[in-house]
Design a protein around this motif. Structure first.
Motif, PDB file in Angstrom:
ATOM      1  N   SER A  26       2.254 -12.996  14.692  1.00  0.00           N
ATOM      2  CA  SER A  26       0.897 -13.521  14.537  1.00  0.00           C
ATOM      3  C   SER A  26      -0.070 -12.362  14.386  1.00  0.00           C
ATOM      4  N   SER A  27      -1.076 -12.524  13.531  1.00  0.00           N
ATOM      5  CA  SER A  27      -1.972 -11.419  13.213  1.00  0.00           C
ATOM      6  C   SER A  27      -2.721 -10.913  14.442  1.00  0.00           C
ATOM      7  N   GLY A  28      -3.049 -11.760  15.388  1.00  0.00           N
ATOM      8  CA  GLY A  28      -3.717 -11.309  16.606  1.00  0.00           C
ATOM      9  C   GLY A  28      -2.846 -10.358  17.404  1.00  0.00           C
ATOM     10  N   ASP A  29      -1.549 -10.656  17.485  1.00  0.00           N
ATOM     11  CA  ASP A  29      -0.632  -9.792  18.212  1.00  0.00           C
ATOM     12  C   ASP A  29      -0.464  -8.436  17.521  1.00  0.00           C
ATOM     13  N   LEU A  30      -0.444  -8.423  16.182  1.00  0.00           N
ATOM     14  CA  LEU A  30      -0.266  -7.172  15.452  1.00  0.00           C
ATOM     15  C   LEU A  30      -1.442  -6.226  15.661  1.00  0.00           C
ATOM     16  N   LEU A  31      -2.636  -6.762  15.829  1.00  0.00           N
ATOM     17  CA  LEU A  31      -3.816  -5.919  16.024  1.00  0.00           C
ATOM     18  C   LEU A  31      -3.831  -5.262  17.390  1.00  0.00           C
ATOM     19  N   THR A  32      -3.212  -5.875  18.382  1.00  0.00           N
ATOM     20  CA  THR A  32      -3.237  -5.331  19.740  1.00  0.00           C
ATOM     21  C   THR A  32      -1.894  -4.761  20.177  1.00  0.00           C
ATOM     22  N   PHE A  33      -0.869  -4.913  19.352  1.00  0.00           N
ATOM     23  CA  PHE A  33       0.479  -4.456  19.714  1.00  0.00           C
ATOM     24  C   PHE A  33       0.525  -2.937  19.876  1.00  0.00           C
ATOM     25  N   VAL A  34       1.089  -2.478  20.977  1.00  0.00           N
ATOM     26  CA  VAL A  34       1.335  -1.054  21.182  1.00  0.00           C
ATOM     27  C   VAL A  34       2.828  -0.915  21.423  1.00  0.00           C
ATOM     28  N   GLY A  35       3.490  -0.174  20.564  1.00  0.00           N
ATOM     29  CA  GLY A  35       4.927  -0.013  20.649  1.00  0.00           C
ATOM     30  C   GLY A  35       5.502   0.227  19.271  1.00  0.00           C
ATOM     31  N   CYS A  36       6.812   0.141  19.185  1.00  0.00           N
ATOM     32  CA  CYS A  36       7.519   0.380  17.936  1.00  0.00           C
ATOM     33  C   CYS A  36       8.577  -0.701  17.816  1.00  0.00           C
ATOM     34  N   ALA A  37       8.576  -1.441  16.722  1.00  0.00           N
ATOM     35  CA  ALA A  37       9.480  -2.576  16.610  1.00  0.00           C
ATOM     36  C   ALA A  37       9.872  -2.839  15.169  1.00  0.00           C
ATOM     37  N   VAL A  38      10.899  -3.652  15.008  1.00  0.00           N
ATOM     38  CA  VAL A  38      11.341  -4.102  13.695  1.00  0.00           C
ATOM     39  C   VAL A  38      10.420  -5.248  13.274  1.00  0.00           C
ATOM     40  N   ARG A  39       9.975  -5.197  12.019  1.00  0.00           N
ATOM     41  CA  ARG A  39       9.075  -6.226  11.496  1.00  0.00           C
ATOM     42  C   ARG A  39       9.434  -6.517  10.051  1.00  0.00           C
ATOM     43  N   GLU A  40       9.248  -7.761   9.623  1.00  0.00           N
ATOM     44  CA  GLU A  40       9.498  -8.128   8.236  1.00  0.00           C
ATOM     45  C   GLU A  40       8.555  -7.393   7.295  1.00  0.00           C
ATOM     46  N   PHE A  41       9.059  -6.981   6.146  1.00  0.00           N
ATOM     47  CA  PHE A  41       8.312  -6.203   5.161  1.00  0.00           C
ATOM     48  C   PHE A  41       8.776  -6.651   3.779  1.00  0.00           C
ATOM     49  N   THR A  42       7.843  -6.906   2.874  1.00  0.00           N
ATOM     50  CA  THR A  42       8.192  -7.324   1.511  1.00  0.00           C
ATOM     51  C   THR A  42       7.747  -6.243   0.522  1.00  0.00           C
ATOM     52  N   PHE A  43       8.628  -5.934  -0.414  1.00  0.00           N
ATOM     53  CA  PHE A  43       8.301  -4.942  -1.438  1.00  0.00           C
ATOM     54  C   PHE A  43       8.939  -5.360  -2.758  1.00  0.00           C
ATOM     55  N   LEU A  44       8.528  -4.713  -3.833  1.00  0.00           N
ATOM     56  CA  LEU A  44       9.070  -4.986  -5.153  1.00  0.00           C
ATOM     57  C   LEU A  44      10.081  -3.893  -5.497  1.00  0.00           C
ATOM     58  N   ALA A  45      11.350  -4.277  -5.582  1.00  0.00           N
ATOM     59  CA  ALA A  45      12.407  -3.334  -5.965  1.00  0.00           C
ATOM     60  C   ALA A  45      12.431  -3.263  -7.485  1.00  0.00           C
ATOM     61  N   LYS A  46      12.351  -2.051  -8.020  1.00  0.00           N
ATOM     62  CA  LYS A  46      12.397  -1.911  -9.475  1.00  0.00           C
ATOM     63  C   LYS A  46      12.961  -0.556  -9.855  1.00  0.00           C
ATOM     64  N   LYS A  47      13.470  -0.496 -11.052  1.00  0.00           N
ATOM     65  CA  LYS A  47      13.957   0.759 -11.627  1.00  0.00           C
ATOM     66  C   LYS A  47      13.827   0.646 -13.134  1.00  0.00           C
ATOM     67  N   PRO A  48      13.724   1.765 -13.834  1.00  0.00           N
ATOM     68  CA  PRO A  48      13.564   1.721 -15.293  1.00  0.00           C
ATOM     69  C   PRO A  48      14.706   0.958 -15.966  1.00  0.00           C
ATOM     70  N   GLY A  49      14.339   0.049 -16.862  1.00  0.00           N
ATOM     71  CA  GLY A  49      15.327  -0.716 -17.604  1.00  0.00           C
ATOM     72  C   GLY A  49      15.673  -2.057 -16.987  1.00  0.00           C
ATOM     73  N   CYS A  50      15.062  -2.400 -15.830  1.00  0.00           N
ATOM     74  CA  CYS A  50      15.338  -3.678 -15.166  1.00  0.00           C
ATOM     75  C   CYS A  50      14.022  -4.344 -14.781  1.00  0.00           C
TER      76      CYS A  50
END
Length: 130
Positions: A26-50
């Motif tokens: 939840s966005s409220g928890d992310l703003l106050t979270f102190v620590g280091c943890a695994v979190r979901e992350f979305t990115f665009l995988a790309k390479k030339p020719g694909c």
């Protein structure tokens, strides 16, 4: 205080980051979270020719203790800089869509299994400070 960025393979993660903990999304928890943890992350995988492929994976995220203080002997500063970084990863390979003939369609990226506050290791990552 300096902000650090970690470039790990094809993904960039904003690092600020504390301890190993489970992270709520939840966005409220992310703003106050102190620590280091695994979190979901979305990115665009790309390479030339694909065509690109949107991937949701796990990455390290958080805030770790960092400080500097002056001292009387060289180097005249005592520094303690830790970043939220990978403690354990696994590799995943996906096939990118619509690759041109002769282009390897496979794309490999890291998935965070466990994250901790630690020194940024140039053996496995590109470490930069601003």
């Amino acid at each position: 205080m300096k902000l650090a960025y970690l470039f790990f393979g094809p993904m960039a993660f904003f690092l600020l980051a504390g301890c190993s903990c489970v992270l709520s999304t939840s966005s409220g928890d992310l703003l106050t979270f102190v620590g280091c943890a695994v979190r979901e992350f979305t990115f665009l995988a790309k390479k030339p020719g694909c065509r690109g492929l949107r991937i949701t994976t796990d990455a390290c995220w958080g805030r770790c203790e960092t400080w500097e203080k002056p001292i009387l002997e060289p180097p005249y500063i005592e520094a303690h800089h830790r970043v939220c970084t990978y403690n354990e990863t696994r590799q995943v390979t996906v096939k990118l869509p619509n690759c041109a003939p002769g282009v390897d369609p496979f794309y490999t990226y890291p998935v965070a299994v466990r994250c901790d506050c630690g020194a940024c290791s140039t053996a496995s990552t590109e470490c930069e400070t601003l």
